[in-house]
Write a protein that holds these residues in place. Structure first.
Motif, PDB file in Angstrom:
ATOM      1  N   ARG A   1      33.007  28.788  32.696  1.00 24.88           N
ATOM      2  CA  ARG A   1      32.830  30.146  33.223  1.00 24.88           C
ATOM      3  C   ARG A   1      32.300  31.050  32.128  1.00 24.88           C
ATOM      4  NH1 ARG A   1      35.214  30.772  38.121  1.00 24.88           N
ATOM      5  NH2 ARG A   1      36.771  29.180  38.748  1.00 24.88           N
ATOM      6  N   GLU A   2      31.388  31.913  32.483  1.00 21.62           N
ATOM      7  CA  GLU A   2      30.833  32.884  31.539  1.00 21.62           C
ATOM      8  C   GLU A   2      31.373  34.280  31.904  1.00 21.62           C
ATOM      9  OE1 GLU A   2      26.650  32.733  31.504  1.00 21.62           O
ATOM     10  OE2 GLU A   2      26.531  30.632  30.827  1.00 21.62           O
ATOM     11  N   TRP A   3      32.151  34.853  30.994  1.00 20.33           N
ATOM     12  CA  TRP A   3      32.707  36.180  31.232  1.00 20.33           C
ATOM     13  C   TRP A   3      31.640  37.241  30.959  1.00 20.33           C
ATOM     14  CZ3 TRP A   3      37.194  36.102  33.628  1.00 20.33           C
ATOM     15  CH2 TRP A   3      38.017  34.997  33.481  1.00 20.33           C
ATOM     16  N   ARG A   4      31.460  38.128  31.923  1.00 18.95           N
ATOM     17  CA  ARG A   4      30.434  39.159  31.784  1.00 18.95           C
ATOM     18  C   ARG A   4      30.961  40.425  31.116  1.00 18.95           C
ATOM     19  NH1 ARG A   4      27.373  38.844  37.694  1.00 18.95           N
ATOM     20  NH2 ARG A   4      26.784  36.617  37.541  1.00 18.95           N
ATOM     21  N   ALA A   5      32.250  40.607  31.071  1.00 21.14           N
ATOM     22  CA  ALA A   5      32.844  41.801  30.459  1.00 21.14           C
ATOM     23  C   ALA A   5      33.442  41.439  29.110  1.00 21.14           C
ATOM     24  CB  ALA A   5      33.923  42.397  31.356  1.00 21.14           C
ATOM     25  N   ALA A   6      33.265  42.334  28.148  1.00 20.74           N
ATOM     26  CA  ALA A   6      33.819  42.100  26.815  1.00 20.74           C
ATOM     27  C   ALA A   6      35.336  42.240  26.840  1.00 20.74           C
ATOM     28  CB  ALA A   6      33.213  43.075  25.825  1.00 20.74           C
TER      29      ALA A   6
END
Length: 241
Positions: free
Chosen positions: A18-23
């Motif tokens: 999964r690639e998290w879009r929020a820091a």
């Protein structure tokens, strides 16, 4: 009883990436507390002394000779058994302060201390006596801790009695020791027989007070918007001595 046999896996599937879009949230730093707002008493500082003086002062015929009254009596041929004097306001009768320490007045403890100090500064420490009670003075009063409280005794004749209380309107709804009309009516009767009048400083809007409160005593709204003129209008006809 036979032991359970372990199952043999038939296949293994990799976990999806999964690639998290929020820091990620930053690490919390030390809490910084702002400077609390300055304390403001319930009575405006610029006029509190004048309001106290208005509430405590008694009117006595102790001023300069009242020349117009003297001339009128002599012109009508009346003898002067007593020299008529001009009425003046005085603080010499002093004040007794009844300070309510009940649960309904807990949020106003600092304001009570400020007002007691203001009254002593205006009237004079030697002419001011503070008594403390909880919910009703008829249940006991004293100058110090509750261990020293005893039956309430009215002050000397002419002393103004100032009550710093919510008159039973504050605190929890189910407060079991809430004061009511009967106790305050009995207090005003005792003070009336002793020649003393009662003025209550109440820290709530007048519309929240029961109708009987204004029937028993003078009520002064204990609020920053209260003015000297409002105090004067709320006091009944001044006593004459």
């Amino acid at each position: 009883m036979a032991a359970a046999r372990l199952l043999t896996p038939v296949a293994v599937e990799p976990l999806p990436v999964r690639e998290w879009r929020a820091a990620a949230l930053p690490v919390a730093g030390p809490v910084r507390r702002g400077t609390p707002p300055p304390y403001e008493p319930l009575l405006a500082r610029r006029s509190s002394a004048a309001m106290v003086q208005t509430a405590v002062a008694r009117v006595v015929d102790d001023g300069e000779p009242d020349i117009p009254r003297i001339v009128r009596r002599l012109a009508r041929g009346h003898a002067l058994a007593r020299l008529p004097l001009r009425p003046v306001a005085t603080l010499r009768f002093g004040a007794q302060i009844l300070v309510d320490l009940g649960v309904g007045m807990e949020p106003f403890a600092r304001d009570q201390g400020e007002l007691v100090a203001q009254i002593r500064a205006v009237v004079g420490r030697e002419h001011t006596r503070a008594r403390y009670f909880e919910d009703s003075p008829l249940r006991g009063v004293g100058e110090e801790g509750r261990w020293s409280w005893g039956p309430y005794t009215p002050p000397t004749r002419g002393t103004r009695v100032l009550v710093l209380s919510d008159l039973g309107t504050g605190g929890p709804v189910a407060h079991p020791r809430r004061s009511g009309r009967e106790e305050w009516a009995e207090l005003t009767r005792r003070l009336g027989r002793a020649g003393c009048r009662v003025t209550a400083f109440v820290p709530c809007p007048p519309h929240r007070l029961p109708a009987w409160a204004a029937e028993l005593m003078d009520i002064v709204p204990w609020d920053r918007h209260t003015t000297v003129g409002q105090v004067t209008r709320r006091l009944r006809t001044p006593d004459r001595y």
